[in-house]
Motif scaffolding. Structure first.
Motif, PDB file in Angstrom:
ATOM      1  N   ILE A  25     161.014 -46.339   9.481  1.00 48.42           N
ATOM      2  CA  ILE A  25     160.845 -44.888   9.485  1.00 48.42           C
ATOM      3  C   ILE A  25     159.377 -44.601   9.784  1.00 48.42           C
ATOM      4  N   ARG A  26     159.128 -43.838  10.823  1.00 48.31           N
ATOM      5  CA  ARG A  26     157.762 -43.456  11.188  1.00 48.31           C
ATOM      6  C   ARG A  26     157.697 -41.930  11.241  1.00 48.31           C
ATOM      7  N   ILE A  27     156.708 -41.367  10.563  1.00 49.02           N
ATOM      8  CA  ILE A  27     156.539 -39.914  10.536  1.00 49.02           C
ATOM      9  C   ILE A  27     155.135 -39.579  11.005  1.00 49.02           C
ATOM     10  N   LEU A  28     155.048 -38.773  12.039  1.00 52.39           N
ATOM     11  CA  LEU A  28     153.747 -38.316  12.516  1.00 52.39           C
ATOM     12  C   LEU A  28     153.692 -36.799  12.429  1.00 52.39           C
ATOM     13  N   GLY A  29     152.505 -36.298  12.321  1.00 50.22           N
ATOM     14  CA  GLY A  29     152.324 -34.860  12.236  1.00 50.22           C
ATOM     15  C   GLY A  29     151.106 -34.419  13.005  1.00 50.22           C
ATOM     16  N   VAL A  30     151.137 -33.172  13.452  1.00 50.15           N
ATOM     17  CA  VAL A  30     150.018 -32.606  14.200  1.00 50.15           C
ATOM     18  C   VAL A  30     149.758 -31.192  13.699  1.00 50.15           C
ATOM     19  N   ASP A  31     148.505 -30.905  13.390  1.00 49.01           N
ATOM     20  CA  ASP A  31     148.116 -29.558  12.979  1.00 49.01           C
ATOM     21  C   ASP A  31     147.833 -28.714  14.209  1.00 49.01           C
ATOM     22  N   GLY A  32     148.418 -27.511  14.255  1.00 50.35           N
ATOM     23  CA  GLY A  32     148.147 -26.554  15.321  1.00 50.35           C
ATOM     24  C   GLY A  32     147.603 -25.271  14.737  1.00 50.35           C
ATOM     25  N   PRO A  33     147.506 -24.220  15.540  1.00 47.62           N
ATOM     26  CA  PRO A  33     147.015 -22.931  15.035  1.00 47.62           C
ATOM     27  C   PRO A  33     148.013 -22.292  14.063  1.00 47.62           C
ATOM     28  N   ARG A  34     147.768 -22.430  12.782  1.00 46.54           N
ATOM     29  CA  ARG A  34     148.611 -21.883  11.715  1.00 46.54           C
ATOM     30  C   ARG A  34     150.017 -22.500  11.711  1.00 46.54           C
ATOM     31  N   TRP A  35     150.170 -23.691  12.273  1.00 46.94           N
ATOM     32  CA  TRP A  35     151.436 -24.421  12.197  1.00 46.94           C
ATOM     33  C   TRP A  35     151.174 -25.920  12.153  1.00 46.94           C
ATOM     34  N   LEU A  90     153.435 -29.488  13.203  1.00 45.72           N
ATOM     35  CA  LEU A  90     154.658 -30.105  13.720  1.00 45.72           C
ATOM     36  C   LEU A  90     154.802 -31.495  13.117  1.00 45.72           C
ATOM     37  N   ARG A  91     155.977 -31.767  12.572  1.00 37.68           N
ATOM     38  CA  ARG A  91     156.257 -33.095  12.011  1.00 37.68           C
ATOM     39  C   ARG A  91     157.436 -33.704  12.766  1.00 37.68           C
ATOM     40  N   MET A  92     157.272 -34.948  13.165  1.00 39.12           N
ATOM     41  CA  MET A  92     158.339 -35.657  13.867  1.00 39.12           C
ATOM     42  C   MET A  92     158.666 -36.935  13.096  1.00 39.12           C
ATOM     43  N   THR A  93     159.931 -37.056  12.702  1.00 40.56           N
ATOM     44  CA  THR A  93     160.392 -38.249  11.989  1.00 40.56           C
ATOM     45  C   THR A  93     161.197 -39.115  12.945  1.00 40.56           C
ATOM     46  N   MET A  94     160.871 -40.394  12.996  1.00 37.40           N
ATOM     47  CA  MET A  94     161.571 -41.348  13.857  1.00 37.40           C
ATOM     48  C   MET A  94     162.203 -42.424  12.978  1.00 37.40           C
ATOM     49  N   ILE A  95     163.489 -42.643  13.148  1.00 38.17           N
ATOM     50  CA  ILE A  95     164.204 -43.686  12.414  1.00 38.17           C
ATOM     51  C   ILE A  95     164.877 -44.588  13.433  1.00 38.17           C
ATOM     52  N   SER A  96     164.668 -45.889  13.309  1.00 38.38           N
ATOM     53  CA  SER A  96     165.208 -46.815  14.300  1.00 38.38           C
ATOM     54  C   SER A  96     165.437 -48.184  13.695  1.00 38.38           C
ATOM     55  N   PRO A  97     166.300 -48.996  14.325  1.00 34.53           N
ATOM     56  CA  PRO A  97     166.405 -50.402  13.930  1.00 34.53           C
ATOM     57  C   PRO A  97     165.063 -51.081  14.162  1.00 34.53           C
ATOM     58  N   ILE A  98     164.754 -52.067  13.375  1.00 33.52           N
ATOM     59  CA  ILE A  98     163.430 -52.682  13.439  1.00 33.52           C
ATOM     60  C   ILE A  98     163.154 -53.304  14.795  1.00 33.52           C
ATOM     61  N   ASP A  99     164.198 -53.801  15.474  1.00 31.04           N
ATOM     62  CA  ASP A  99     163.976 -54.432  16.768  1.00 31.04           C
ATOM     63  C   ASP A  99     163.781 -53.416  17.897  1.00 31.04           C
TER      64      ASP A  99
END
Length: 248
Positions: free
Chosen positions: A162-172, A174-183
């Motif tokens: 599970i990898r979660i990245l986020g980015v701060d924008g102007p008053r917002w 964005l969060r993106m969650t990625m779930i995948s098999p390890i390979d």
């Protein structure tokens, strides 16, 4: 620096030509040891930067050519998310209706969520602490890695990542969650970052409490499918009621 360059639609001049994206993995060394961020103060430019996520209140997605990467754009009102080729949209249903929206790909699943944020940056940095702690409580081997926008929280458990990245924008944010098999996690990471780099977020002017999810509008075709699924669920519930009455 744009890791996945793409340009505005061709308006007849060389300046407007679209640039082909780099090959997956050119922006990162997937074979390198994970880099732990001790301090990252980078600020993402969501208006004049070379890559997204962009601020949809200031930048028009229709000015860009995303055809090199996406088969279309999923317009959710507060988010405009490019759909990678050979992907499909999946709606997770709850008791009261749609609960979460996912983008299913050959490498795993992407889940975008946009939040309201204060004018000052730093919400994502604070959120990573809670996310990492939650992963550890769930028994995942957790670490913080560096991505194109700063911190990414990575959790591993047996055969999945599970990898979660986020980015701060102007008053917002964005969060993106990625779930995948390890390979397939490396390819999922590359694809997920590509999606984020081409995404747009619309905060709007409505008063929304910081950290609250921005409202989502489901496209008509997808809404019809959701309505059909809800009707089927209601019919199944009605059919089950007489049976439960007989057993009493």
């Amino acid at each position: 620096m744009a890791l996945w360059p793409f340009g505005k639609k061709d308006t007849g001049s060389d300046e407007g030509e679209s640039t082909a994206p780099s090959e997956p993995g050119n922006g990162t060394d997937s074979g390198a040891e994970p880099q732990v961020i001790e301090d990252d103060g980078a600020v993402h430019d969501a208006v004049g930067g070379e890559m997204g996520p962009f601020d949809a209140d200031s930048v028009d997605i229709n000015d860009f050519d995303l055809s090199d990467f996406a088969k279309g754009v999923l317009d959710l009102g507060s988010m405009q998310i490019p759909l990678p080729k050979e992907s499909e949209v999946q709606v997770e249903m709850g008791e009261q209706g749609p609960r979460m929206l996912h983008i299913v790909t050959a490498y795993g699943r992407l889940t975008p969520v946009a939040f309201a944020a204060p004018r000052s940056a730093g919400q994502w940095r604070e959120a990573t602490k809670d996310i990492a702690e939650g992963m550890r409580r769930d028994g995942l081997e957790t670490r913080i890695e560096q991505g194109p926008w700063g911190r990414e929280v990575v959790g591993e458990a047996k055969d999945r990542v599970i990898r979660i990245l986020g980015v701060d924008g102007p008053r917002w944010m964005l969060r993106m969650t990625m779930i995948s098999p390890i390979d397939r996690s490396d390819r999922m990471t590359e694809l997920g970052r590509e999606v984020v780099a081409r995404s747009f977020v619309r905060r709007g002017d409505a008063p929304i409490l910081a950290s609250s999810p921005l409202p989502v509008t489901i496209p008509p075709q997808l809404a019809a499918q959701v309505q059909q699924a809800m009707q089927q669920r209601a019919q199944q519930a009605q059919q089950a009621q007489p049976d439960s009455g007989k057993s009493e």
